[in-house]
Design a protein around this motif. Sequence first.
Motif, mmCIF file in Angstrom:
data_model
loop_
_atom_site.group_PDB
_atom_site.id
_atom_site.type_symbol
_atom_site.label_atom_id
_atom_site.label_comp_id
_atom_site.label_asym_id
_atom_site.label_seq_id
_atom_site.Cartn_x
_atom_site.Cartn_y
_atom_site.Cartn_z
ATOM 1 N N ALA C 83 0.808 -1.201 0.000
ATOM 2 C CA ALA C 83 0.000 0.000 0.000
ATOM 3 C C ALA C 83 0.851 1.265 0.000
ATOM 4 O O ALA C 83 0.333 2.360 -0.168
ATOM 5 C CB ALA C 83 -0.926 -0.014 1.211
ATOM 6 N N ALA C 84 2.160 1.134 0.192
ATOM 7 C CA ALA C 84 3.010 2.317 0.330
ATOM 8 C C ALA C 84 3.586 2.757 -1.004
ATOM 9 O O ALA C 84 3.785 1.948 -1.904
ATOM 10 C CB ALA C 84 4.138 2.017 1.304
ATOM 11 N N VAL C 85 3.846 4.066 -1.111
ATOM 12 C CA VAL C 85 4.458 4.612 -2.318
ATOM 13 C C VAL C 85 5.930 4.879 -2.020
ATOM 14 O O VAL C 85 6.260 5.533 -1.032
ATOM 15 C CB VAL C 85 3.756 5.914 -2.736
ATOM 16 C CG1 VAL C 85 4.453 6.510 -3.954
ATOM 17 C CG2 VAL C 85 2.300 5.644 -3.038
ATOM 18 N N GLU C 86 6.814 4.355 -2.870
ATOM 19 C CA GLU C 86 8.252 4.545 -2.666
ATOM 20 C C GLU C 86 8.832 5.363 -3.793
ATOM 21 O O GLU C 86 8.409 5.222 -4.937
ATOM 22 C CB GLU C 86 8.947 3.176 -2.689
ATOM 23 C CG GLU C 86 8.779 2.369 -1.459
ATOM 24 C CD GLU C 86 9.607 1.104 -1.520
ATOM 25 O OE1 GLU C 86 10.077 0.759 -2.636
ATOM 26 O OE2 GLU C 86 9.765 0.471 -0.472
ATOM 27 N N PRO C 87 9.814 6.194 -3.502
ATOM 28 C CA PRO C 87 10.456 6.930 -4.590
ATOM 29 C C PRO C 87 11.271 5.973 -5.462
ATOM 30 O O PRO C 87 11.878 5.030 -4.946
ATOM 31 C CB PRO C 87 11.369 7.924 -3.867
ATOM 32 C CG PRO C 87 11.523 7.411 -2.482
ATOM 33 C CD PRO C 87 10.336 6.538 -2.185
ATOM 34 N N ALA C 88 11.242 6.212 -6.763
ATOM 35 C CA ALA C 88 12.059 5.403 -7.673
ATOM 36 C C ALA C 88 12.931 6.351 -8.477
ATOM 37 O O ALA C 88 13.914 6.853 -7.937
ATOM 38 C CB ALA C 88 11.173 4.544 -8.558
ATOM 39 N N LEU C 89 12.561 6.657 -9.714
ATOM 40 C CA LEU C 89 13.373 7.593 -10.484
ATOM 41 C C LEU C 89 13.209 9.020 -9.985
ATOM 42 O O LEU C 89 14.054 9.876 -10.224
ATOM 43 C CB LEU C 89 13.011 7.512 -11.974
ATOM 44 C CG LEU C 89 13.455 6.243 -12.696
ATOM 45 C CD1 LEU C 89 13.043 6.297 -14.163
ATOM 46 C CD2 LEU C 89 14.960 6.063 -12.578
#
Lengths: 307, 379, 502
Positions: C83-89
Amino acid sequence: MRELLTSLGLLVLLSFAVFVGVDLLPGDPVTARLGATASPARIAEVRAHLGLDRPVLERYGSWVVGVLQGDLGVSASGRPVASMLSDRVGNSVLLSVVTLVLLVPLSFGLAVWAAWQRSADRVISGGALLLVSVPEFVVAGALVLVFAVSLRWLPAVSLVPVGSSPLSTPSVLVLPVLSLLLVGLAYAVRVIRSSAVGVLASPHVEFMWLNGASRRDVLRQAVLPAVLPVAVQVWLVTGVGFVGGAVLVEKMFGYPGIGELLVSSVRTGDLPVVQALVLIIGAAMLGALVLADWAVVLLTPRLRVAR
Amino acid sequence: MSRDVGAGGAADLGAGGAAGLGAGGAAGRDGLARDAASAGDAGRAGVVSVAGDADRAGAVSVAGGAVSPEVRAGGAVSPEVRAGGAVSRDGQAGAEVPRDGGSPATQRTRRHRQDRAARPEQDGKAWQRRLVAGLKRGWWPLALLTLILIAPELAPHAATDVVGLPYSTQGLLGTDHLGRDVLSRLMHGGRPMVLTSLAAAALGTGAGTLIGLVAAWWRPFVLRPWDAVAAVPGILVLLLVLTAMPNRAGIVFAVALASVPLSARVVHAAAAQVIGKAHVEHAKVRGERTAWILGREVLPLIGTTVLADLGLRFVMAVYLVAAAGFLGLSTMSSDWGLLVVEALPGAALQPVALLAPVVGIAVVAVSANRVADRVGEWA
Amino acid sequence: MSLNRRDVLRLAGVGALLTACGGAPGAAPVQNAVVEARRGGTLRAVFTGGGAAESIDPFAGGSPVDFVRNDVIYDALFALRGAAVEPALALSVTPGPSSFELKLRPDVKWHDGKAFTAEDVAYSLKYMCSPDRPYPTQLGAYFDVAGVRVVDPLTLVVPTSRPVGDPALFLAAFPAKIVPNGFTGASAVGTGPYRVTAFEAGREARLERFEGHWAGSSPADSLVLLSLSDPAAKVNAVSTGQADFAGDIPFTTAKTGVPGFEVRTAGASARTSFGFVLNATKAPFNDPRARRAVRLGIDRAALVNSVLLGYGTVGNDLLCAGAKYFTAREPLKRDVDQARKLVSEAGLSGASVTFRSAEWEIGYNASTQLVAEQLKDIGLTVKPQIVGPAEFFEPSAVAAADAVAFSSGPSALAVIYGRISGFPPLALGDKEFDTAFGRAIASASEAERASAWETAQNVMYDRGNTVVWGLADVLSLARREVAGVDVRDQPKYPYLGKAGLA
């Protein structure tokens, strides 16, 4: 020559009928691709982009012009049809050819043997009747079960590394070929066998026996010449039939031929792909018919002279 | 040189002998009576019919009369082709063609051919008598048909009733992937399958007969456009039509469409022989209407050919209906093709659910093949 | 007749074989655990393919194998992890009233060695929203991609066409893979952990580890992704040693078990919701009583036991189970009397309704047939309208049907409810829901978004038009050595960037 022209005419007729027919189908490539929740405006936009909003006759016209220039058009998925087909057509042809190479001697041998020897006939004809009566996906499924899953002798699916032909890993060809072969064999044996039976039952052969002809003589002088024209027709047409008719077998083995493409493009109404495939299969079939005609003429001396 | 003579002789006689056995029997003999199409045409006819069948089904059918045109051509042009034709037509008689030329059946047929030539008008009745006799001998396919047709009434459950857990052993044959009774679904599935196939076969053969008769009466080229259809594998015809009409009518239509070119060829070949006969010419002179002549004078004489063709179209229909199910095109609630498809994923859990409809299909197809063979022999 | 008998005997032989290899029923599926894979080796995984329509353009392919493959070739700006949003680019996003500012990750390299910059992102956003793409992203409905402004090589500003409160979630949940500036789809250059060495649509893709990946290089040297369309063929490919891992396998395979191999489940938090969307724009389901009657009338447990063979659990009629903001509620108990009463109150006794279905996913048709049987008990005649997948979503036909079979993974609520609301025959058309939905999209405050989604789901639970009868386990088949298969958000398309052999 006239036959070739007629065949060409039939091909045009066929392509037109399919083009208009598929266009009238309820399945729409755009809605199928965009899925459940594309807005009507978005669908209209994509349709216009692909030129699907033009009248069907106009589209057929431009398709014909394209084909004459060697351009098979662009699939509704946005890829050029020619690149989608290139390898797959080759693979399907390979499957047919390998099957045919096995079919020719086997069907001829079995059929003549069955016609010749009553004890062999019961087994061969019975087997052929049974095989002809079971759907091919059941035959293919049973083969997978026995040779791949249980015995582990052969791969269950025809995974072919990219950029290489199935010939580089011949083991993947075995089960698809065997499935097609059994189906084709059942049919070819039935036809050729009864042809041979008819010859052997003829007064001419009775006469030969009475004159003390050897088995070899009867086979070479009576059976072979009479049966061969029939057999050639059966082989040619069965071989071409494999290319388009192997849909079920290709699907079961995941064989990278045209079968799968045929099913998916018809179901999504991807007209350019369907058209190209119908064109190829139709041309191959009509070509085989012409070839078969010539073969009959060539194999029957008196006819050859009459020409 | 000797090879040539041998070939010619063998072919010629072979044709005669074989012709006696099969449906199109009359055709070979009467080939002489009427103008024949070109040899090329003849060869074509034979091949085309093989074509459609190549993708299985009709396989056996090729036979039909497809080949008869060759026989006809043979009469006029070349015995060799006739040999090919007659023999391949025989394929229809299939596995049960007697092997020895001197068998009573062959002799009977030969004698019959002479009778027929002498008294063509009575031929229709003779044919009917033989049909009745044949039906008496062939009681078992009829019994099978009856059984399949009444089975739904005897089924313990409705086809869609959930009677237990999926893949359980409840009931005689267990339950399927949704917990429905396999036996009941089997009993319910036979009727739609058989009726669909029969309807498709009847429609295909009917339309084919009409076109074949017109072609024989008028011009053979009315057959040509159908070659385009024959060039498309049956399974593709099925795909195209079923996408447009995903229902039972679609299957009937698709199978009929795939059958028409083959049936038309068969009927055309057989009828072309009959039309040249004296009694038909007689009727023409009497000023009978064309429809009357075709219906009363021609059709009875080619009845067995049509019936044999019907049987082969039926087998073809059974396969195409099953294939439609396999490709996920069929939308029937229960027919054997669909039962096979539904049972495939769970075959390891419930093999009976797969085997029962497969055996059903095989039994129906074998029976139909045998009936078609027999009808051919009664000619 | 003798032939017929022989017939039967031979087939019986095959049957004996079938039974023999069936063996004992399979053990319960193993929970998929992310065990670290060792470095080296080749992982061969097979997924459902899309035939010749597959593509290495992330916006041109729509089959499972496309998603899995393009997930390891390309990266997105943000990624979902459960459910979590993680930074990628992207490292961070700063929302504003009519635009948001993106800060990008420095030192990211493309497979061809070029540096990743804001220009690439600006190009990608335009590329992914263009109608020229076969599968464009729906972000175009929220972002004004033509007005994207590049501030510096690692910063850009994206204007929005309507307020978007949590752009990071949108960039993670909607398809938004980043492609290099000038990308045409002809060759696959991404920033992901694997780069393409060979690809052929409908057959396979050969991928090689990209050592320069910003998140650290992957364990396996190479990855072979195989495409097959037949479910049984996928299972056979693994069980006969032609592949190491098969995604999304049939429940029947799990039931029988495959000796020597592991049937793995993505777990209770990553299931597929199966159900129907009722057409609330016309009678009879414009009447909330009729909708509730259906929800009370279906036998959820029976559906789960039959259609899912017990691999899953009953649903509570709300979509997106497992996603952020999804609210757990007690599924309605079957109450035939109450449902019957509602049906007659709504004046529908003996009425006939059409449920539209296609085998879009395995189980659609089966559940439609079973629901038709079950609703007989409450006095509703359901006519299953089973069609081919190509015409399933025909807008006019969907509008004419009374209900449509539907499924969704644990996708973000904004994605799924956004889709349903945007398609008139599927939309509920309820003022309270629409207001709450609007607030949930637009609000910049996390607490307010949560409460807005709570309200929206309250409405759906009370009088909604979604009937979710079951949550299906997503199963895969693997050799025991296969490790590191990571279910991030969509269990049917696991992330293979950290996968390999143990």
